[in-house]
Design an enzyme around this catalytic site. Structure first.
Site, PDB file in Angstrom:
ATOM      1  N   ASP A  15       1.003  -1.223   0.006  1.00 45.77           N
ATOM      2  CA  ASP A  15       0.100  -0.013   0.036  1.00 45.77           C
ATOM      3  C   ASP A  15       1.090   1.377  -0.081  1.00 45.77           C
ATOM      4  O   ASP A  15       1.626   1.430   0.858  1.00 45.77           O
ATOM      5  CB  ASP A  15      -0.776  -0.197   1.190  1.00 45.77           C
ATOM      6  N   ASP A  56      -6.803  -0.837  -1.757  1.00 44.79           N
ATOM      7  CA  ASP A  56      -5.781   0.283  -1.925  1.00 44.79           C
ATOM      8  C   ASP A  56      -4.095  -0.298  -1.975  1.00 44.79           C
ATOM      9  O   ASP A  56      -3.372   0.273  -1.730  1.00 44.79           O
ATOM     10  CB  ASP A  56      -5.745   1.170  -0.673  1.00 44.79           C
ATOM     11  N   TYR A 232       0.188  -0.918  14.977  1.00 43.71           N
ATOM     12  CA  TYR A 232      -0.996  -0.908  14.042  1.00 43.71           C
ATOM     13  C   TYR A 232      -0.266   0.091  12.979  1.00 43.71           C
ATOM     14  O   TYR A 232      -0.550   1.331  13.369  1.00 43.71           O
ATOM     15  CB  TYR A 232      -2.256  -0.732  14.261  1.00 43.71           C
ATOM     16  N   LYS A 235      -3.112  -2.916   7.363  1.00 39.09           N
ATOM     17  CA  LYS A 235      -3.083  -4.139   7.669  1.00 39.09           C
ATOM     18  C   LYS A 235      -2.469  -5.148   6.622  1.00 39.09           C
ATOM     19  O   LYS A 235      -1.906  -4.462   5.321  1.00 39.09           O
ATOM     20  CB  LYS A 235      -5.162  -4.547   7.174  1.00 39.09           C
ATOM     21  N   SER A 246      -3.854 -30.794 -14.108  1.00 40.53           N
ATOM     22  CA  SER A 246      -2.737 -31.583 -14.482  1.00 40.53           C
ATOM     23  C   SER A 246      -2.179 -32.209 -13.396  1.00 40.53           C
ATOM     24  O   SER A 246      -0.996 -32.062 -13.022  1.00 40.53           O
ATOM     25  CB  SER A 246      -1.859 -31.241 -15.283  1.00 40.53           C
ATOM     26  N   ARG A 269      -9.839  -0.355  10.349  1.00 39.38           N
ATOM     27  CA  ARG A 269      -8.928  -0.178  11.108  1.00 39.38           C
ATOM     28  C   ARG A 269      -8.413  -1.300  11.673  1.00 39.38           C
ATOM     29  O   ARG A 269      -7.832  -1.548  12.591  1.00 39.38           O
ATOM     30  CB  ARG A 269      -9.589   0.563  12.257  1.00 39.38           C
ATOM     31  N   TYR A 358      -2.572  -5.092  18.625  1.00 39.59           N
ATOM     32  CA  TYR A 358      -1.595  -4.649  17.824  1.00 39.59           C
ATOM     33  C   TYR A 358      -2.499  -3.457  17.128  1.00 39.59           C
ATOM     34  O   TYR A 358      -1.936  -2.976  15.963  1.00 39.59           O
ATOM     35  CB  TYR A 358      -1.332  -5.699  16.645  1.00 39.59           C
TER      36      TYR A 358
HETATM   37  P1  13P Z   1      -6.943 -32.147 -15.700  1.00 43.01           P
HETATM   38  O1  13P Z   1      -6.809 -33.206 -14.893  1.00 43.01           O
HETATM   39  O2  13P Z   1      -6.220 -32.022 -17.014  1.00 43.01           O
HETATM   40  O3  13P Z   1      -6.565 -30.966 -14.742  1.00 43.01           O
HETATM   41  O4  13P Z   1      -8.597 -31.794 -15.967  1.00 43.01           O
HETATM   42  C1  13P Z   1      -9.358 -31.845 -14.844  1.00 43.01           C
HETATM   43  C2  13P Z   1     -10.648 -31.414 -15.223  1.00 43.01           C
HETATM   44  O5  13P Z   1     -11.396 -31.677 -16.288  1.00 43.01           O
HETATM   45  C3  13P Z   1     -10.960 -29.970 -14.337  1.00 43.01           C
HETATM   46  O6  13P Z   1     -12.364 -29.837 -14.664  1.00 43.01           O
HETATM   47  P1  13P Z   2      -5.133  -0.789   4.658  1.00 44.16           P
HETATM   48  O1  13P Z   2      -4.577  -1.840   5.506  1.00 44.16           O
HETATM   49  O2  13P Z   2      -5.772  -1.225   3.514  1.00 44.16           O
HETATM   50  O3  13P Z   2      -4.567   0.417   4.265  1.00 44.16           O
HETATM   51  O4  13P Z   2      -6.475  -0.343   5.719  1.00 44.16           O
HETATM   52  C1  13P Z   2      -6.184   0.457   6.795  1.00 44.16           C
HETATM   53  C2  13P Z   2      -7.648   0.738   7.504  1.00 44.16           C
HETATM   54  O5  13P Z   2      -7.421   0.679   8.742  1.00 44.16           O
HETATM   55  C3  13P Z   2      -8.740   0.682   7.013  1.00 44.16           C
HETATM   56  O6  13P Z   2     -10.138   0.754   7.906  1.00 44.16           O
HETATM   57 MG    MG Z   3      -4.178   1.867   3.303  1.00 47.36          MG
HETATM   58 MG    MG Z   4      -4.852  -2.478   1.906  1.00 48.09          MG
END
Ligand code: 13P
Ligand code: 13P
Ligand code: MG
Ligand code: MG
Length: 375
Positions: A15, A56, A232, A235, A246, A269, A358
């Protein structure tokens, strides 16, 4: 031609500033990041890239052949974030440079604020990869998702009906408080695994491997910003890379956990539980009560060290949650959100006292200490 060099996918995020408040990353920052990534492509440091945002958080998805924890790749990410933070400061964006906790780069962005998920592998005949990036939550938000994908046959039928997956998967689990980790196998040690990863305050999954050949299947970021900064500062909005098909879970098994939402910590927060809301990139913005915690899911394929691109060289990125198949989860998530918000700051809507250590809550209680009388 068989591509012999191992391919590494690095998803590094931070961020570095947002608008308005903690809602989303504006275009000028994405453009600065694009320029840095494009230049690194031209010099041959990376092979391909995709820049996007989860709320963000600015996300740099890169492919290269330098392996995990490579100093040059981490420096590229750090320098890119620093340049974006400068731009954010010049625009007076909110929380400019929020996740850049060091003054100078020192070899690896881990422990410096940005979140990192990296996975190195020998390319198979075809290599689908699913990229998850979340905002307003924490790395252990992916514990439940990893359990469903790699250990729950009611989610992943392939665990039962694909002979290449009968061996099960091995989980590398970090104890973030004690800074130590343990490898546990599912299904053999499923109950012990769940006993740890159900405690999301402390344990988080770092990596998942297919058990019989230790083929890397998933890689997750585990940064705990509060443990680095001691307080803090925002986040630890996490990222995760999951390889598909596969002999590994199919794309549809990886996404089917989101038929229904589940609750994660980190809303408003970093102090509240909220439903994990799966959204397409057009809704990658945390609006309501700074949330609800949002999850982006992108599908790409890797070929010869690069993201598979269209004829113009632009990576082909499928915006998985931009789909009516996830409307039910979104509706259920908003019902949960509405229910939780009626609790205000009361638990269980608010995090437990231990997790609140925290946050900024302890500062609000300092003056009360002297007023307590013995009972
Ligand atoms: P694979 O075994 O080739 O990953 O395919 C599995 C499948 O058909 C998922 O829907
Ligand atoms: P971010 O960690 O995404 O910046 O968010 C901080 C926050 O406290 C939002 O309420
Ligand atoms: Mg932020
Ligand atoms: Mg964020």
């Amino acid at each position: 031609m068989i591509f012999m060099v191992k391919t590494t996918v690095s998803l590094i995020k931070a961020d570095v500033g947002s608008i308005p408040g903690h809602v989303t990353v504006p275009k000028p920052l994405l453009s600065v990041a694009e320029k840095h990534m494009q230049k690194a492509c031209e010099t041959g440091l990376i092979n391909s890239y995709y820049v996007f945002n989860a709320g963000d958080d600015l996300e740099l998805l890169m492919t290269h052949s330098k392996g995990e924890n490579n100093e040059d790749i981490h420096k590229l990410a750090w320098d890119t974030f620093m340049a974006c933070a400068d731009k954010a400061k010049s625009l007076k964006l909110y929380g400019a440079g929020q996740d850049l906790l060091a003054d100078a780069f020192s070899g690896n962005v881990k422990g410096m604020g940005p979140g990192v998920a990296e996975i190195e592998f020998n390319e198979r005949g075809s290599d689908p990869l699913i990229v998850f990036a979340a905002d307003k939550t924490e790395p252990s938000a992916f514990n439940y998702l990893m359990y469903k994908i790699f250990a729950d046959p009611s989610n992943t039928s392939g665990l039962v009906i694909d002979p290449r997956m009968l061996c099960g998967f091995t989980f590398d689990v970090l104890d973030a408080k004690a800074s130590k980790s343990v490898m546990l196998k599912a299904p053999e040690e499923l109950y012990s695994l769940l006993a740890l990863i159900g405690t999301t305050e402390q344990y988080m999954i770092k990596k998942v491997y297919r058990s019989d050949d230790m083929e890397p299947a998933a890689s997750l970021s585990t940064t705990k910003l509060a443990y680095i900064a001691g307080k803090y500062v925002g986040k630890d909005d996490p990222v995760c890379l999951v390889r598909a098909q596969s002999g590994l879970p199919s794309v549809g098994e990886i996404t089917s956990t989101f038929l229904h939402p589940y609750l994660v910590a980190g809303w408003m927060r970093g102090s509240h539980w909220g439903p994990f809301l799966p959204v397409g990139l057009k809704n990658s913005k945390c609006t309501l009560f700074d949330g609800p915690p949002r999850l982006i899911c992108l599908g790409v394929q890797i070929a010869n060290g690069k993201l598979v691109s269209d004829d113009d060289g632009k990576p082909i990125v499928i915006d998985i949650f931009d789909d009516p198949a996830f409307d039910l989860a979104r509706r259920e998530a908003m019902e949960l959100a509405s229910h939780l918000r009626r609790h205000g700051v009361f638990q269980p809507a608010r995090l437990s006292a231990g997790a609140m250590e925290y946050t900024t809550l302890p500062q609000c209680l300092v003056d009360l200490e002297s007023r307590f009388k013995k009972e």
